[in-house]
Design an enzyme around this catalytic site. Structure first.
Site, PDB file in Angstrom:
ATOM      1  CE  LYS A  63      -4.387  -1.469   0.310  1.00  9.28           C
ATOM      2  NZ  LYS A  63      -5.461  -1.020  -0.596  1.00  9.28           N
ATOM      3  CB  SER A 314      -0.674  -8.198  -0.596  1.00  4.59           C
ATOM      4  OG  SER A 314      -1.425  -8.857   0.413  1.00  4.59           O
TER       5      SER A 314
END
Length: 330
Positions: A63, A314
């Site tokens: 992110k 991720s």
């Protein structure tokens, strides 16, 4: 209520050129995360598997790429007034750290049941955290109202072209390092990482098949992909908190339809088994959402052989004190 999107209207909102520009902005600020391999995984899958480990990214997830790319492009006036976002944790931390680095005030709307480790980290990066009850409050409306009252710029967690372009740099780095792939597996919440990664894959490895992976309990994107009609899910009770998004965005949905080849889902037990396997075999800390893409491969939901396979891990933001409780469920 399901938003009414024109699924063809935004397929060209993000290009590979945007990813290249994002990579330049991130150079020297974002980590170029490692790519790990495992002989055990290769034997188990009869393929060569490359894990792009975004759990080693700043703030512990991919992110940061999208958040920093978006904040870096704000006007001076927007930077001075500050930004706001809504997030269960990883985008929250990414916006908070990016704001700290760029001297931009940040306000984060987070569910009150977000992992405590993510709340603490977000505050630690200097953000104001405003909690809400996800069962009673629409987070988008709540954040938009605050943004309007305080003259803040809203940077959503996935449905923003600069965010998508930043996220896509993870796959760009992976393919540049290991070469052409036959298959790329990417987790999916709101579709920012998936759509950005697919753009990178189609530009750098045109024959690569890109598959998005969701939890079975939060399968809105998979249903949307197969029906070509936007589907929703409300407050799914999945351990993969990063995939609890209610629906794909007006930007990410068309991009997913245009660039992604398939979507699959994995069970909660599969997520836990894969998470445990990655901790045990690769010796890395992976959160449940971070294990989604690997679960599709290791659980045999995606079955190929003699292939070069990329898997994006991720993130790794998990409360260590809670891990034992999770693994007890196996």
């Amino acid at each position: 209520m399901t938003p009414d999107y024109n699924i063809f209207s935004a397929k060209n909102t993000v290009s590979y050129t945007d990813l290249q520009a994002a990579a330049l902005r991130l150079s020297g600020t974002a980590n170029r995360t490692p790519v790990l391999t495992s002989r055990s995984v290769n034997q188990r899958t009869n393929s060569q598997v490359f894990f792009k480990c975004e759990n080693f990214q700043r703030t512990g997830s991919f992110k940061f790429r999208g958040a920093y790319n978006a904040l870096a492009q704000l006007s001076d006036e927007q930077k001075q007034c500050g930004v706001i976002t809504y997030s269960s944790g990883n985008h929250a931390q990414a916006i908070a750290l990016s704001g700290q680095l760029l001297n931009i005030p940040t306000t984060i709307v987070m569910p009150d049941d977000a992992p405590s480790v993510k709340q603490a980290a977000t505050r630690g990066y200097g953000a104001e955290v405003i909690l809400y009850n996800r069962l009673e409050t629409n987070r988008e409306e709540f954040a938009n109202n605050i943004a309007s009252d305080r003259y803040l710029t809203l940077i959503p967690p996935y449905d923003h072209p600069h965010v998508v372009a930043g996220q896509g740099t993870a796959a760009k780095e992976l393919i540049e390092e290991v070469g052409a792939l036959d298959l790329l597996l990417v987790c999916c919440g709101g579709g920012g990482l998936l759509s950005g990664s697919a753009i990178a894959a189609k530009a750098l490895s045109p024959n690569c098949k890109v598959i998005g992976v969701e939890p079975q309990l939060a399968d809105d994107a998979t249903r949307s992909f197969h029906t070509k009609t936007l589907q929703t899910v409300r407050n799914p009770n999945t351990i993969a908190d990063g995939a609890r998004t209610p629906y794909l965005g007006k930007i990410t949905f068309p991009l997913v339809l245009h660039y992604v080849d398939d979507m699959v889902t994995v069970s909660e037990d599969a997520i836990l088994r894969t998470m445990f396997y990655l901790w045990e075999r690769l010796k890395i800390v992976v959160e449940p959402t971070g294990a989604l893409a690997a679960a599709a491969l290791l659980e045999g939901i995606i079955s190929v052989s003699d292939a070069n396979i990329g898997v994006i891990i991720s993130g790794g933001n998990v409360d260590i004190k809670e891990v034992g409780k999770l693994f007890e469920r196996l």
